[in-house]
Write a protein that holds these residues in place. Structure first.
Motif, PDB file in Angstrom:
ATOM      1  N   VAL A 115     -65.226  44.632  -4.992  1.00 40.65           N
ATOM      2  CA  VAL A 115     -64.109  45.528  -5.309  1.00 40.65           C
ATOM      3  C   VAL A 115     -62.850  44.731  -5.603  1.00 40.65           C
ATOM      4  N   LYS A 116     -62.571  43.717  -4.787  1.00 39.25           N
ATOM      5  CA  LYS A 116     -61.378  42.890  -5.025  1.00 39.25           C
ATOM      6  C   LYS A 116     -61.499  42.114  -6.330  1.00 39.25           C
ATOM      7  N   ALA A 117     -62.714  41.660  -6.637  1.00 38.55           N
ATOM      8  CA  ALA A 117     -62.904  40.897  -7.875  1.00 38.55           C
ATOM      9  C   ALA A 117     -62.812  41.785  -9.106  1.00 38.55           C
ATOM     10  N   LEU A 118     -63.006  43.098  -8.942  1.00 39.81           N
ATOM     11  CA  LEU A 118     -62.956  44.030 -10.084  1.00 39.81           C
ATOM     12  C   LEU A 118     -61.535  44.435 -10.458  1.00 39.81           C
ATOM     13  N   VAL A 119     -60.557  44.092  -9.638  1.00 34.45           N
ATOM     14  CA  VAL A 119     -59.180  44.516  -9.918  1.00 34.45           C
ATOM     15  C   VAL A 119     -58.695  43.949 -11.244  1.00 34.45           C
ATOM     16  N   ALA A 120     -58.846  42.641 -11.446  1.00 36.47           N
ATOM     17  CA  ALA A 120     -58.371  42.001 -12.678  1.00 36.47           C
ATOM     18  C   ALA A 120     -59.121  42.508 -13.915  1.00 36.47           C
ATOM     19  N   PRO A 121     -60.472  42.617 -13.900  1.00 36.16           N
ATOM     20  CA  PRO A 121     -61.163  43.175 -15.069  1.00 36.16           C
ATOM     21  C   PRO A 121     -60.739  44.592 -15.418  1.00 36.16           C
TER      22      PRO A 121
END
Length: 318
Positions: A115-121
């Protein structure tokens, strides 16, 4: 004489620094959003050139739309400390992912990392869709008859042949039809962009509400827990650097002076494994991290697991 005037200034600076320190997450997301908007504009102005033909439009536009999102997702996973804390060594010891047969906590932690890694995309996709340039190029190159008929409804048959050239405004269609198609493509792109933003916001709100609702601690204790974890990470880095420096000095001193190394107190391998595991809060323990749980363990092993460091040198030399 000037000290009373200086003190309020120093207090003000301290207050400002404390404010920024407490808003690191918000500032980080704001900086990420600004960088995403700037990156999208740079791609659009200096790199993106839609080929404007039905064979390449879809692939080219989709690559610019999804390619940076995949790269940002990959970077987000690579720089994620919780991911590597969980994953390191699991190939040699798969039980590390599911201690005591409980894999739920592992999946929950992996989900949080994702979830945290999906913020930028998601930020990239939202900005790119709101701008509409990549979407216009990609959709205009779709060869599906249903898609072409949807855009060219109530227009001449030339529209079906010239749709791929509309993003470049180089089609043989009348200027009014070209502008209408561009408005239609951009409107769809912006609708998708706002839909993505609204969906991500609602999912984030629902997830935050659910997590707080299921919390085993009160709001104030949860706030204290977050502060403690930040301080523990800061202090751990400081202590790690200090002890690494001492160990390096001790080893170099032993090497250059050509004598036995001095005894050096150091955690054993089992201790490192214990503090690196996934931690789940339990009311019965009242611990805030794996480190605190380990140091308060009544049956804690204070002895090195294998050979002490002060004996390893002599054994290797022999």
């Amino acid at each position: 004489m000037f000290r009373p005037a200086i003190k309020p200034t120093m207090d003000s600076i301290s207050s400002v620094m404390s404010f920024f320190a407490s808003q690191k997450l918000t500032i980080g997301y704001a900086s990420m959003a600004i960088a995403t908007i700037g990156g999208e504009r740079i791609f659009t102005l200096f790199s993106f050139q839609c080929p404007c033909n039905s064979q390449q439009n879809f692939t080219y536009g989709l690559t610019y739309l999804l390619g940076p999102a995949v790269v940002l997702l990959t970077i987000g996973l690579v720089v994620s400390t919780p991911l590597w804390r969980l994953y390191t060594g699991c190939c040699l010891n798969p039980l590390k992912l599911c201690p005591r047969g409980n894999c739920v906590n592992c999946f929950c932690r992996l989900f949080q990392v994702l979830v945290k890694a999906l913020v930028a995309p998601i930020m990239w996709l939202s900005v790119a869709l709101l701008n509409g340039t990549f979407y216009e190029c990609a959709v205009s190159g779709i060869n599906s008859k249903e898609i072409v008929d949807l855009f060219c409804k109530n227009m001449t048959s030339t529209c079906q042949q010239e749709l791929a050239r509309v993003p470049c405004q180089a089609s043989n269609l009348p200027a009014g039809q070209t502008a209408e198609l561009l408005f239609m493509l951009r409107a769809q792109s912006q609708i998708l962009g706002w839909s993505l933003i609204i969906t991500a916001s609602l999912v984030g709100l629902i997830g935050t509400c659910y997590r707080n609702c299921r919390s085993q601690v009160s709001f104030m204790q949860l706030t204290f827990w977050k502060i403690y974890m930040n301080k523990e990470r800061e202090k751990f880095d400081s202590y790690a650097e200090e002890y690494a420096t001492k160990l390096a000095d001790r080893n170099l001193k032993s090497f250059f002076e050509n004598r036995e190394p001095e005894p050096f107190t150091f955690p054993n391998h089992k201790a490192w494994e214990e503090i690196s595991s996934v931690y789940v809060y339990k009311n019965s323990q009242q611990c805030y991290s794996t480190l605190q749980r380990y140091v308060e363990e009544p049956r804690r092993d204070y002895n090195p697991e294998k050979v002490p460091l002060d004996r390893e040198h002599s054994m290797e030399a022999s």
